[in-house]
Design an enzyme around this catalytic site. Structure first.
Site, short mmCIF file in Angstrom:
data_model
loop_
_atom_site.label_atom_id
_atom_site.label_comp_id
_atom_site.label_asym_id
_atom_site.label_seq_id
_atom_site.Cartn_x
_atom_site.Cartn_y
_atom_site.Cartn_z
N TYR A 54 33.57 34.02 32.90
CA TYR A 54 33.93 33.58 31.40
C TYR A 54 33.77 32.76 30.21
O TYR A 54 33.48 31.29 31.32
CB TYR A 54 35.36 33.02 31.35
CG TYR A 54 36.81 34.13 32.02
CD1 TYR A 54 36.30 35.70 31.73
CD2 TYR A 54 38.19 33.51 32.86
CE1 TYR A 54 37.36 36.26 32.40
CE2 TYR A 54 39.06 34.04 33.63
CZ TYR A 54 38.73 35.69 33.35
OH TYR A 54 39.55 36.70 33.21
N HIS A 139 37.14 39.48 42.38
CA HIS A 139 37.58 40.12 40.42
C HIS A 139 36.42 41.32 40.14
O HIS A 139 35.54 41.03 40.33
CB HIS A 139 37.11 38.63 39.56
CG HIS A 139 36.54 38.86 38.00
ND1 HIS A 139 36.22 37.65 37.47
CD2 HIS A 139 37.84 39.37 37.05
CE1 HIS A 139 36.27 37.97 35.75
NE2 HIS A 139 37.40 38.61 35.68
#
Length: 329
Positions: A54, A139
């Site tokens: 992110y 992830h």
């Protein structure tokens, strides 16, 4: 607070997803990012989720700074592993091709090896300014399943056994591989984004029943399917791309029924995600204090049983999908 699996880690029913304060799609100022975290705290949110992906680490840095004055034992924090951030040496360019309005100072390198998982966590702790996190998720291992199961997951098990992290899991935008994690490993929790919403209940087929059977908690992200269930209109996005006409019409029908029962579509979308007994927390991505307060207010809204019944009567919701207040025993 809800406990994740057998880990003892507690999470608030509504949680803060920090992708947006990593400049997801558009820039967010430091001041707005910190105000969003503060508003989440004031609303009683005590679970915060981030990832190196992110904003090329911006989300982690901002979240760590915003929580720096808080006792780490007073909240739960998760980050993710699977992408290492490698400096590019470049000064120009941006990361918008990957969805983030930040300078392209680093590139992401997929790495689900044991060493890669440990390096990723060490780097995350540095950015967060912490000496521990509560939860680490693998992830998006979609295209790296073999290495994730063979090397990445065992590395998480060792970190948990060493007490470096308290709970482990995987976070993905699909239900199929998450079901495999639930059935074939000893994860405490999985983060399922966008696959258990008012528009997509695919997680109900195998993932959620497997989670119930194996005592694994589920955190649900993407309750608004990236925008369509927040504000359905021409140009709305669904799973980060333009929504089809069919999906837009379906969302508009649900919105009209919600308004007919005196509630918002946002309140209904959040309540639906939270209603399944194995869902420990609903993760919402917010970029401003106002958005946080709105989500908290919508989450606290009572959704009348007649609304859910009308959705079922009009084939907008399957009969086997749990709804608030319904006995699922």
């Amino acid at each position: 607070m809800n406990t994740l699996g057998r880990s003892g880690v507690e999470v608030s029913p509504l949680s803060f997803g920090a992708a947006a304060i990593g400049n997801l799609f558009t820039e967010v100022s430091d001041e707005d990012a910190y105000a969003a975290v503060e508003a989440a705290w004031d609303a009683g949110i005590r679970y915060f989720d981030t990832a190196p992906h992110y904003g090329l680490g911006l989300s982690e840095r901002r979240l760590g700074a915003a929580l720096a004055s808080r006792d780490p034992s007073s909240y739960t924090l998760s980050t993710k592993a699977g992408r290492l951030l490698v400096p590019t040496g470049e000064r120009g360019g941006d990361d918008l091709d990957n969805g983030f309005a930040v300078p392209a100072t680093h590139r992401r390198v997929w790495d689900f090896s044991a060493d890669g998982i440990r390096r990723s966590l060490e780097d995350s702790l540095t950015r967060l300014g912490l000496d521990r996190v509560d939860i680490v998720y693998l992830h998006d291992p979609d295209d790296h399943g073999e290495q994730a199961f063979r090397e990445g997951y065992p590395a998480l098990e060792r970190l948990r056994a060493e007490g470096v992290v308290r709970a482990i899991g995987a976070g993905m935008n699909q239900a199929g591989m998450l079901t495999r994690f639930v059935r074939d490993t000893d994860v405490d929790v999985v983060l399922c984004a966008g696959r258990y919403t008012l528009l997509d209940q695919s997680a109900l087929t195998e993932l959620l029943p497997a989670a119930v059977k194996n005592g694994v908690s589920v955190v649900v992200g993407g309750a608004f399917n990236s925008g369509l269930l927040a504000d359905p209109r021409a140009g709305s996005t669904y799973n980060y791309t333009a929504a089809s006409g069919e999906l837009l019409q379906r969302a508009l029908r649900i919105k009209a029924i919600a308004e007919g029962h005196g509630i918002t579509l946002r309140a209904a979308a959040l309540a639906f995600c939270a209603a399944h007994p194995e869902v420990a927390s609903v993760l919402v991505g917010t970029r401003t204090a106002a958005e946080v307060r709105d989500c908290a207010n919508q989450f606290a809204t009572h959704v009348p049983p007649a609304f859910w019944q009308e959705l079922r009567d009009t084939d907008l919701l399957p009969a086997d999908a749990p709804v608030p207040g319904e006995d699922t025993a």
